[in-house]
Write a protein that holds these residues in place. Sequence first.
Motif, PDB file in Angstrom:
ATOM      1  N   ILE A   1       1.155   6.592  12.594  1.00 40.32           N
ATOM      2  CA  ILE A   1       0.496   7.423  11.592  1.00 40.32           C
ATOM      3  C   ILE A   1       0.852   6.953  10.190  1.00 40.32           C
ATOM      4  O   ILE A   1      -0.019   6.706   9.349  1.00 40.32           O
ATOM      5  N   THR A   2       2.145   6.799   9.934  1.00 38.25           N
ATOM      6  CA  THR A   2       2.591   6.541   8.568  1.00 38.25           C
ATOM      7  C   THR A   2       2.390   5.102   8.132  1.00 38.25           C
ATOM      8  O   THR A   2       2.132   4.841   6.949  1.00 38.25           O
ATOM      9  N   ALA A   3       2.505   4.153   9.055  1.00 33.62           N
ATOM     10  CA  ALA A   3       2.434   2.747   8.648  1.00 33.62           C
ATOM     11  C   ALA A   3       1.068   2.113   8.887  1.00 33.62           C
ATOM     12  O   ALA A   3       0.738   1.123   8.234  1.00 33.62           O
ATOM     13  N   ASN A   4       0.271   2.672   9.794  1.00 34.04           N
ATOM     14  CA  ASN A   4      -0.956   1.977  10.182  1.00 34.04           C
ATOM     15  C   ASN A   4      -2.222   2.820  10.019  1.00 34.04           C
ATOM     16  O   ASN A   4      -3.163   2.414   9.338  1.00 34.04           O
ATOM     17  N   SER A   5      -2.256   3.983  10.645  1.00 34.35           N
ATOM     18  CA  SER A   5      -3.490   4.761  10.680  1.00 34.35           C
ATOM     19  C   SER A   5      -3.938   5.215   9.294  1.00 34.35           C
ATOM     20  O   SER A   5      -5.084   4.987   8.895  1.00 34.35           O
ATOM     21  N   ILE A   6      -3.047   5.863   8.555  1.00 34.34           N
ATOM     22  CA  ILE A   6      -3.416   6.368   7.232  1.00 34.34           C
ATOM     23  C   ILE A   6      -3.731   5.222   6.284  1.00 34.34           C
ATOM     24  O   ILE A   6      -4.643   5.320   5.447  1.00 34.34           O
TER      25      ILE A   6
ATOM     26  N   ASN B   1       0.799  -1.227   0.000  1.00 33.29           N
ATOM     27  CA  ASN B   1       0.000   0.000   0.000  1.00 33.29           C
ATOM     28  C   ASN B   1       0.835   1.283   0.000  1.00 33.29           C
ATOM     29  O   ASN B   1       0.332   2.342   0.362  1.00 33.29           O
ATOM     30  N   ILE B   2       2.083   1.223  -0.435  1.00 38.90           N
ATOM     31  CA  ILE B   2       2.905   2.433  -0.499  1.00 38.90           C
ATOM     32  C   ILE B   2       2.305   3.505  -1.407  1.00 38.90           C
ATOM     33  O   ILE B   2       2.545   4.705  -1.192  1.00 38.90           O
ATOM     34  N   PRO B   3       1.467   3.167  -2.423  1.00 36.21           N
ATOM     35  CA  PRO B   3       0.818   4.249  -3.188  1.00 36.21           C
ATOM     36  C   PRO B   3      -0.037   5.175  -2.337  1.00 36.21           C
ATOM     37  O   PRO B   3      -0.301   6.317  -2.747  1.00 36.21           O
ATOM     38  N   ASP B   4      -0.467   4.735  -1.146  1.00 39.29           N
ATOM     39  CA  ASP B   4      -1.236   5.607  -0.264  1.00 39.29           C
ATOM     40  C   ASP B   4      -0.448   6.854   0.112  1.00 39.29           C
ATOM     41  O   ASP B   4      -1.049   7.887   0.464  1.00 39.29           O
ATOM     42  N   PHE B   5       0.877   6.785   0.038  1.00 35.47           N
ATOM     43  CA  PHE B   5       1.728   7.908   0.416  1.00 35.47           C
ATOM     44  C   PHE B   5       2.395   8.562  -0.792  1.00 35.47           C
ATOM     45  O   PHE B   5       2.484   9.789  -0.860  1.00 35.47           O
ATOM     46  N   THR B   6       2.859   7.749  -1.735  1.00 35.27           N
ATOM     47  CA  THR B   6       3.513   8.340  -2.910  1.00 35.27           C
ATOM     48  C   THR B   6       2.523   9.058  -3.811  1.00 35.27           C
ATOM     49  O   THR B   6       2.938   9.790  -4.705  1.00 35.27           O
ATOM     50  N   ARG B   7       1.229   8.888  -3.597  1.00 37.63           N
ATOM     51  CA  ARG B   7       0.231   9.632  -4.368  1.00 37.63           C
ATOM     52  C   ARG B   7       0.362  11.133  -4.140  1.00 37.63           C
ATOM     53  O   ARG B   7      -0.131  11.943  -4.923  1.00 37.63           O
ATOM     54  N   TYR B   8       1.031  11.528  -3.041  1.00 38.52           N
ATOM     55  CA  TYR B   8       1.211  12.949  -2.732  1.00 38.52           C
ATOM     56  C   TYR B   8       2.542  13.491  -3.261  1.00 38.52           C
ATOM     57  O   TYR B   8       2.916  14.618  -2.937  1.00 38.52           O
ATOM     58  N   ALA B   9       3.265  12.699  -4.056  1.00 36.59           N
ATOM     59  CA  ALA B   9       4.581  13.110  -4.554  1.00 36.59           C
ATOM     60  C   ALA B   9       4.462  14.232  -5.573  1.00 36.59           C
ATOM     61  O   ALA B   9       3.512  14.285  -6.371  1.00 36.59           O
ATOM     62  N   LYS B  10       5.453  15.124  -5.566  1.00 38.82           N
ATOM     63  CA  LYS B  10       5.487  16.215  -6.537  1.00 38.82           C
ATOM     64  C   LYS B  10       5.783  15.718  -7.937  1.00 38.82           C
ATOM     65  O   LYS B  10       5.269  16.247  -8.917  1.00 38.82           O
ATOM     66  N   SER B  11       6.658  14.714  -8.028  1.00 38.96           N
ATOM     67  CA  SER B  11       7.059  14.192  -9.333  1.00 38.96           C
ATOM     68  C   SER B  11       7.156  12.678  -9.251  1.00 38.96           C
ATOM     69  O   SER B  11       7.285  12.113  -8.153  1.00 38.96           O
ATOM     70  N   PRO B  12       7.117  11.993 -10.385  1.00 39.18           N
ATOM     71  CA  PRO B  12       7.222  10.532 -10.365  1.00 39.18           C
ATOM     72  C   PRO B  12       8.584  10.017  -9.930  1.00 39.18           C
ATOM     73  O   PRO B  12       8.727   8.837  -9.634  1.00 39.18           O
ATOM     74  N   HIS B  13       9.594  10.886  -9.900  1.00 42.56           N
ATOM     75  CA  HIS B  13      10.965  10.419  -9.663  1.00 42.56           C
ATOM     76  C   HIS B  13      11.421  10.566  -8.216  1.00 42.56           C
ATOM     77  O   HIS B  13      12.366   9.900  -7.797  1.00 42.56           O
ATOM     78  N   GLY B  14      10.766  11.421  -7.433  1.00 42.27           N
ATOM     79  CA  GLY B  14      11.227  11.673  -6.074  1.00 42.27           C
ATOM     80  C   GLY B  14      11.186  10.444  -5.188  1.00 42.27           C
ATOM     81  O   GLY B  14      12.008  10.292  -4.287  1.00 42.27           O
ATOM     82  N   GLN B  15      10.241   9.540  -5.453  1.00 43.76           N
ATOM     83  CA  GLN B  15      10.081   8.385  -4.577  1.00 43.76           C
ATOM     84  C   GLN B  15      11.177   7.339  -4.742  1.00 43.76           C
ATOM     85  O   GLN B  15      11.292   6.429  -3.915  1.00 43.76           O
ATOM     86  N   TYR B  16      12.001   7.450  -5.782  1.00 47.41           N
ATOM     87  CA  TYR B  16      13.076   6.469  -5.970  1.00 47.41           C
ATOM     88  C   TYR B  16      14.132   6.542  -4.869  1.00 47.41           C
ATOM     89  O   TYR B  16      14.949   5.631  -4.729  1.00 47.41           O
ATOM     90  N   ILE B  17      14.112   7.606  -4.088  1.00 46.62           N
ATOM     91  CA  ILE B  17      15.069   7.716  -2.982  1.00 46.62           C
ATOM     92  C   ILE B  17      14.816   6.637  -1.937  1.00 46.62           C
ATOM     93  O   ILE B  17      15.681   6.356  -1.092  1.00 46.62           O
ATOM     94  N   GLN B  18      13.638   6.012  -1.978  1.00 45.44           N
ATOM     95  CA  GLN B  18      13.332   4.949  -1.018  1.00 45.44           C
ATOM     96  C   GLN B  18      14.287   3.768  -1.137  1.00 45.44           C
ATOM     97  O   GLN B  18      14.585   3.110  -0.135  1.00 45.44           O
TER      98      GLN B  18
END
Length: 558
Positions: free
Chosen positions: A351-356, A267-284
């Motif tokens: 918050i980040t792993a469970n609630s949201i 379910n990581i898209p629940d958080f990366t959906r707020y990314a400014k660009s498609p490339h920023g999340q590669y830092i993970q």
Amino acid sequence: MRKPSTAELRRRLTSLHSWELPKQNGALAPAHVWTNRDMDPTPIEDQTWGAWLILAYWATDTINLSTWQTASAVLSVGLSWREAIPIMVVGNFCVAVPLVLNGAIGSKLHVPFSVIATSSFGYYLRYFCIVSRAILAMFWLGIQSANGAQCVTIMLRAWAPSYNNIPNSLPASAGITTQGMISYFLFWIIQMPLLLIHPTKLRPLFWLKLCAAPVAAIAMMGWCIHRAGGGGDIFALQATATGPQYAWLWLTCMSSITGSWSTLAVNIPDFTRYAKSPHGQYIQLPAMPIIYTACGVLGIVTTSASKVFTGDYLWNPLDILAIWLDYGAGGRCAAFFAAFAWYVAQVGTNITANSISAANDLTVLFPRWINIRRGCMIAAVIAGWVLVPWKILSSAETFLAFMGGYAVFLGPMAGIMVSDYWIVKKRHIDIPSLYNPDGRYRYLGGCNWRAVVAFLVPVAPLLPGLGLSISGAGAVHINDGVTNLYTFNWLFGFVTSVFLYTVLCYAFPAKETLLKDTIWNLDDLAITAHERDDDVGAEKGSDFGPHEKVEPSDSKPL
């Protein structure tokens, strides 16, 4: 927040319909399908997460009490720190790969996991994934809260030492003492308003935890090394396991680490959906293994030093803070602020792993009534009180074993999503159809049978091993081969599901779902279906040919 009027409060208490959320204007779903703002694609004004904020997110998620104690599980089975460190690196890297691949879906399409799952599982079969993920998130929300209550106990003992003398009036069957219940209630009630922070407003909490938790961890390590006069003897220990047992223990420990993040790999898209660009999340990809391993190493060094002056390995950092309470006012002050830092760490992880995660799932299950804010409140109540997490921790060892083994089911889910988006659909999704029960992702009766097969085949041989981990060797008897297979359950499920789903989709393609471009909204022009030489075995009733036009998603498939 606007204060409701008396008339509005009366209406809320007497009419169920007054709790309905406004239907999103201009939504991508058909008129008869209800959606709300938190369920629809993230609007551009909410796409605020850059690479640094995503990095802060992972620091928030990984620096917690559980990560600190990770190495204790590795050392307790007969391995040493020489194995613990590479196990943490390799285990986290293995799960970081699907995290990035599935995270790319959210950062490009800006939709939550519970919506994008439609593409791979089908409109109705996705609810199996959503319900499974929501239940798991709420259980862990409660369990992490019960663990975090220990931080409140340390803070109150530091503030008022007499708090430690509160008499217990609860029976042993309650699974908690009076002091523990007070601490738990305070943890829960203080955490509640923090859970209501919308994901787009989490930046201050991320930076607070990023400053507080590492400082507390490093300070504890420095104090223990100074108190012990060195790093202790843990670095001189050698692995006691040898031969094949050594290899299987290595894989078992690695699998436990990958399994701990298997939920976010889905379910990581629940958080990366707020990314400014498609490339920023590669830092993970590099950040997650590095941060997790660094926290684990701090735990190893601190625990090793603690044995010198206590005689035992203190893997729980709160046990070290309890020692500080005996060092006068200065020690209590240090213990208070260090416990506060760990409190922030636990809340941040919740918050980040469970609630949201649970809130996003509830939003899709009940879009007419629940948005992210309401979903967080419902999840907090269910997780905090309905599931009685303190009793689970005190007595339900078999249940905890099952929850830990849930990676058996989550590995194939993550693999199917990766294969569907990157290999089968080639990153081209019809976004409006994700919201349409009669759209191109209906498959057969709302279920994609390819996903069913790719899910069940890797899960089936792992179930005996799951039964063994829950019931023990006395109740379940299986051969060594099946037992060893379970030692890397998540990796086996992920890889097998990717392979099976890809083969099935190429052998029996659902042609109406294969596009040459992404359809972003209902106004997009008709586009050409994706051409494939082996376009055979499509769903019954589908008349899309390799060169035929595919209408936008508001029309029903032929």
